[in-house]
Design a protein around this motif. Structure first.
Motif, PDB file in Angstrom:
ATOM      1  N   UNK A  54       6.959  -7.857  16.585  1.00 56.18           N
ATOM      2  CA  UNK A  54       8.345  -8.187  16.016  1.00 56.18           C
ATOM      3  C   UNK A  54       8.933  -7.487  14.650  1.00 56.18           C
ATOM      4  N   UNK A  55      10.067  -7.344  14.120  1.00 59.44           N
ATOM      5  CA  UNK A  55      10.357  -6.702  13.027  1.00 59.44           C
ATOM      6  C   UNK A  55       9.651  -6.947  12.038  1.00 59.44           C
ATOM      7  N   UNK A  56       9.378  -8.243  11.562  1.00 57.26           N
ATOM      8  CA  UNK A  56       8.612  -8.730  10.256  1.00 57.26           C
ATOM      9  C   UNK A  56       7.190  -7.996  10.486  1.00 57.26           C
ATOM     10  N   UNK A  57       6.445  -8.103  11.279  1.00 62.50           N
ATOM     11  CA  UNK A  57       5.119  -7.625  11.447  1.00 62.50           C
ATOM     12  C   UNK A  57       5.128  -5.850  11.525  1.00 62.50           C
ATOM     13  N   UNK A  58       6.302  -5.318  11.958  1.00 65.99           N
ATOM     14  CA  UNK A  58       6.506  -3.861  12.002  1.00 65.99           C
ATOM     15  C   UNK A  58       6.570  -3.594  10.541  1.00 65.99           C
ATOM     16  N   UNK A  59       7.368  -4.406   9.650  1.00 66.55           N
ATOM     17  CA  UNK A  59       7.458  -4.029   8.313  1.00 66.55           C
ATOM     18  C   UNK A  59       6.167  -3.969   7.639  1.00 66.55           C
ATOM     19  N   UNK A  60       5.257  -5.099   7.909  1.00 60.65           N
ATOM     20  CA  UNK A  60       4.192  -5.259   7.326  1.00 60.65           C
ATOM     21  C   UNK A  60       2.998  -4.043   7.523  1.00 60.65           C
ATOM     22  N   UNK A  61       3.091  -3.688   9.111  1.00 59.47           N
ATOM     23  CA  UNK A  61       2.286  -2.600   9.488  1.00 59.47           C
ATOM     24  C   UNK A  61       2.637  -1.270   8.772  1.00 59.47           C
ATOM     25  N   UNK A  62       4.034  -1.149   8.641  1.00 63.80           N
ATOM     26  CA  UNK A  62       4.616   0.135   8.220  1.00 63.80           C
ATOM     27  C   UNK A  62       4.266   0.358   6.784  1.00 63.80           C
ATOM     28  N   UNK A  63       4.355  -0.800   5.983  1.00 64.30           N
ATOM     29  CA  UNK A  63       3.625  -0.710   4.498  1.00 64.30           C
ATOM     30  C   UNK A  63       2.253  -0.288   4.475  1.00 64.30           C
ATOM     31  N   UNK A  64       1.494  -0.555   5.520  1.00 68.58           N
ATOM     32  CA  UNK A  64       0.125  -0.052   5.316  1.00 68.58           C
ATOM     33  C   UNK A  64      -0.095   1.094   5.995  1.00 68.58           C
ATOM     34  N   UNK A  65       0.780   1.584   7.041  1.00 62.56           N
ATOM     35  CA  UNK A  65       0.369   2.811   7.582  1.00 62.56           C
ATOM     36  C   UNK A  65       1.155   3.873   6.745  1.00 62.56           C
ATOM     37  N   UNK A  66       2.287   3.759   6.186  1.00 64.33           N
ATOM     38  CA  UNK A  66       2.834   4.910   5.752  1.00 64.33           C
ATOM     39  C   UNK A  66       3.338   4.820   3.866  1.00 64.33           C
ATOM     40  N   UNK A  67       2.804   3.612   3.375  1.00 63.04           N
ATOM     41  CA  UNK A  67       3.093   3.649   1.903  1.00 63.04           C
ATOM     42  C   UNK A  67       1.916   3.323   1.146  1.00 63.04           C
ATOM     43  N   UNK A  68       0.539   3.606   1.885  1.00 61.71           N
ATOM     44  CA  UNK A  68      -0.587   3.133   1.271  1.00 61.71           C
ATOM     45  C   UNK A  68      -0.842   4.489  -0.050  1.00 61.71           C
ATOM     46  N   UNK A  69      -0.342   5.661   0.484  1.00 63.06           N
ATOM     47  CA  UNK A  69      -0.984   6.457  -0.498  1.00 63.06           C
ATOM     48  C   UNK A  69       0.083   7.352  -1.457  1.00 63.06           C
ATOM     49  N   UNK A  70       1.344   7.744  -0.693  1.00 66.63           N
ATOM     50  CA  UNK A  70       2.282   8.207  -1.138  1.00 66.63           C
ATOM     51  C   UNK A  70       3.561   7.335  -2.096  1.00 66.63           C
ATOM     52  N   UNK A  71       3.946   7.814  -2.933  1.00 71.93           N
ATOM     53  CA  UNK A  71       4.851   7.101  -3.933  1.00 71.93           C
ATOM     54  C   UNK A  71       5.984   6.622  -2.764  1.00 71.93           C
ATOM     55  N   UNK A 170       5.270  -5.045  -3.799  1.00 69.76           N
ATOM     56  CA  UNK A 170       4.311  -4.317  -2.893  1.00 69.76           C
ATOM     57  C   UNK A 170       3.465  -3.133  -3.386  1.00 69.76           C
ATOM     58  N   UNK A 171       4.527  -2.259  -4.050  1.00 70.46           N
ATOM     59  CA  UNK A 171       3.957  -1.022  -4.512  1.00 70.46           C
ATOM     60  C   UNK A 171       3.666  -0.937  -5.861  1.00 70.46           C
ATOM     61  N   UNK A 172       3.601  -1.997  -6.629  1.00 67.18           N
ATOM     62  CA  UNK A 172       3.520  -1.759  -8.177  1.00 67.18           C
ATOM     63  C   UNK A 172       1.839  -1.424  -8.306  1.00 67.18           C
ATOM     64  N   UNK A 173       0.791  -1.847  -7.473  1.00 61.60           N
ATOM     65  CA  UNK A 173      -0.437  -1.483  -7.638  1.00 61.60           C
ATOM     66  C   UNK A 173      -0.885  -0.081  -7.210  1.00 61.60           C
ATOM     67  N   UNK A 174       0.027   0.726  -6.765  1.00 62.17           N
ATOM     68  CA  UNK A 174      -0.108   2.105  -6.066  1.00 62.17           C
ATOM     69  C   UNK A 174      -0.993   2.840  -7.361  1.00 62.17           C
ATOM     70  N   UNK A 175      -0.418   2.917  -8.547  1.00 64.78           N
ATOM     71  CA  UNK A 175      -0.650   3.899  -9.378  1.00 64.78           C
ATOM     72  C   UNK A 175      -2.240   3.371  -9.931  1.00 64.78           C
ATOM     73  N   UNK A 176      -2.549   2.080  -9.852  1.00 66.12           N
ATOM     74  CA  UNK A 176      -3.763   1.717 -10.396  1.00 66.12           C
ATOM     75  C   UNK A 176      -5.021   2.215  -9.471  1.00 66.12           C
ATOM     76  N   UNK A 177      -4.639   2.409  -7.876  1.00 68.04           N
ATOM     77  CA  UNK A 177      -5.775   2.810  -7.264  1.00 68.04           C
ATOM     78  C   UNK A 177      -6.030   4.364  -7.557  1.00 68.04           C
TER      79      UNK A 177
END
Lengths: 200, 328
Positions: A54-71, A170-177
């Motif tokens: 569903x759309x909600x799960x798609x959002x969660x998976x997209x966060x994991x797949x596409x925004x893990x590394x890049x700003x 969701x993306x606040x911790x990116x710079x710490x990693x």
């Protein structure tokens, strides 16, 4: 199965080794298109797809797949079936020249995306008010048609799962990693010291 | 980043002859101009077939390649190494996702690809059929297998198929971390105790033959290969890729004081190319056809994951969504 990995040895073994239990036809999730806004003020761009129930799960998976590394400052997803696609053109043919149908008129909001260069990603170009994707493209032809594009996408705004207020944390911790950063693996000094030691 | 040498299906060249000559000419002209092919563009059957095969093999290699490294996450030396290895393995699985999506745009569904992997119909990079006995084996993969894959992937990123190139651009950007991390791990082993040095030397001895296999056997330059190169599906010969890898990494290995287990390995000053002992291609064929040390385990782990996840997929399935071919 005997493995070097104790966790593999502990796995229960359902089914028959080497055989896949037959699946119900098309035992797979729906397809969702993912758009990412890399920086504040930059337009959203298409990044790829995820499969989700569903759309909600798609959002969660997209966060994991596409925004893990890049700003990323914002993300949104939409069902692939909700994306209305214009013909793809080439050379000096403008995709807007292929739009002639004015479609059903109305007052819904539609997001328009352009493919400015073949081989690149679709980028968000603007919003129009229309009653159908056909009318949305027709309206975009009047207002957003400033230079040649090869392909146009139109998506009804209400079909998009956007990043809600407060969700940008969701993306606040990116710079710490830092451990995900090449810059965190400077082996030069250690290597130099080792080479010096070996020389003497 | 794990994609190794690809095995292309030997298709009779007359499979191009049946294509519409006008469309074929326009297609080839587009590639010659340096433009990308997009999913809705016309393309020859052979192009579609070989691309699906190549991208699918690459995707399988990413998720199978995560297994020999993933097994070391809990035993990696120290908290930081555990964190970085975990991040790396997650990246690799993510790369698998990106590549499956790219292959899907050509019309093969993800489900079919996973089934073909588990049934053994599709191949993946042969090197992952070897076990990681020690931490040093894991470091060898992180540094040198990744390095080999980068050589291939940077070349393929200049190919002609838009969705594959876009996936590879993302992948290559993430790889810089993997390569640095792998080199860092090996430097620490090299500069460590005699026991640590010996551990990496042993890993190097074990992995060198599969590493030479990694780029695939020498291509016979057939009409078929020429067509794939003209269409920018294949961006260089297997020997070119192997040579480029040796050029870049042999000096780095030797710098750390390790010995490469091939007495014939040296750069020929006349040709500018590397001479080496011909890898054992019979072993390569035997392993790729299923008789390697870990083939069964790798596929079994994937199959078990598929079986165990089944109830979750069924529980989440609704008639509101449907699988459709991705757009780009």
């Amino acid at each position: 199965m005997k493995s070097l990995d104790p966790r593999v040895n502990r796995l229960p073994v359902p089914g028959t080794p080497g055989k896949i239990t037959p699946k119900i036809p098309l035992d797979q999730f729906g397809s969702y298109e993912v758009f990412v806004q890399p920086k504040e003020g930059k337009p959203f761009q298409h990044e790829g797809i995820v499969h989700a129930p569903n759309l909600e799960m798609a959002f969660v998976l997209a966060k994991e797949a596409f925004t893990r590394r890049f700003t990323c400052v914002s993300l949104y997803v939409t069902d692939t079936r909700d994306v209305f696609v214009s013909p793809l053109t080439d050379a000096d043919k403008n995709a807007y020249d292929m739009i002639s149908d004015e479609g059903v008129k109305g007052n819904d909001s539609y997001e328009i995306y352009h493919l400015a260069k073949r081989g690149k990603q679709h980028v968000h170009a603007g919003v129009v008010t229309a009653g159908s994707p056909e009318e949305a493209m027709w309206k975009a032809r009047q207002t957003l048609n400033t230079k040649q594009v090869f392909n146009i996408w139109a998506v009804k705004t209400s079909n998009i799962r956007k990043t809600g207020e407060g969700e940008t944390i969701l993306w606040d911790t990116l710079p710490e990693k830092k451990f995900r950063d090449a810059a965190d693996y400077k082996g030069g000094d250690k290597l130099k010291e080792f080479l010096e030691r070996n020389k003497s | 980043m794990y994609g190794g040498g690809n095995t292309f299906e030997g298709i009779k060249t007359d499979s191009v002859a049946q294509e519409d000559p006008q469309k074929l000419a326009a297609f080839e002209a587009r590639i010659a101009r340096g433009e990308k092919i997009e999913p809705t563009d016309w393309m020859p059957q052979l192009y579609r077939k070989q691309l699906i095969r190549m991208i699918e093999q690459h995707a399988h290699s990413e998720i199978i390649g995560a297994l020999p490294e993933g097994t070391w996450i809990t035993r990696a030396p120290g908290f930081k190494r555990k964190m970085s290895l975990m991040a790396k393995v997650q990246d690799e699985v993510g790369h698998g996702q990106l590549l499956y999506s790219a292959a899907e745009t050509l019309g093969k569904s993800r489900e079919e690809m996973i089934d073909d992997l588990i049934s053994g119909k599709s191949k993946y990079s042969n090197i992952f059929n070897y076990p990681t006995f020690t931490w040093a084996d894991c470091c060898f993969i992180s540094w040198l297998v990744d390095a080999g894959a980068i050589v291939n992937q940077l070349a393929n990123a200049k190919g002609s198929y838009g969705p594959y190139c876009r996936a590879l651009d993302r992948i290559c950007a993430e790889e810089s971390f993997h390569l640095k991390y792998g080199h860092h791990c090996v430097i620490y082993l090299a500069a460590g105790s005699p026991k640590q040095r010996a551990m990496f030397q042993e890993a190097l001895n074990r992995w060198w033959p599969p590493m030479m296999h990694f780029f695939g056997p020498s291509d016979k330059i057939s009409v078929h290969t020429e067509v794939l190169m003209k269409w920018k599906v294949k961006m260089g010969t297997n020997d070119d890729m192997r040579n480029q890898f040796l050029d870049m990494y042999v000096p780095k290995i030797l710098e750390l004081g390790f010995t490469i287990p091939d007495p014939k390995l040296k750069k020929n000053p006349d040709t500018g190319r590397w001479d080496y002992t011909e890898p054992d291609w019979d072993e390569f064929k035997r392993v790729i056809n299923g008789d390697g040390p870990c083939n069964k385990e790798r596929l079994e782990v994937r199959r078990i994951a598929e079986e165990r996840g089944k109830w979750v997929r069924e529980a989440l399935k609704t008639s509101k969504t449907a699988y459709v071919t991705p757009l780009a």
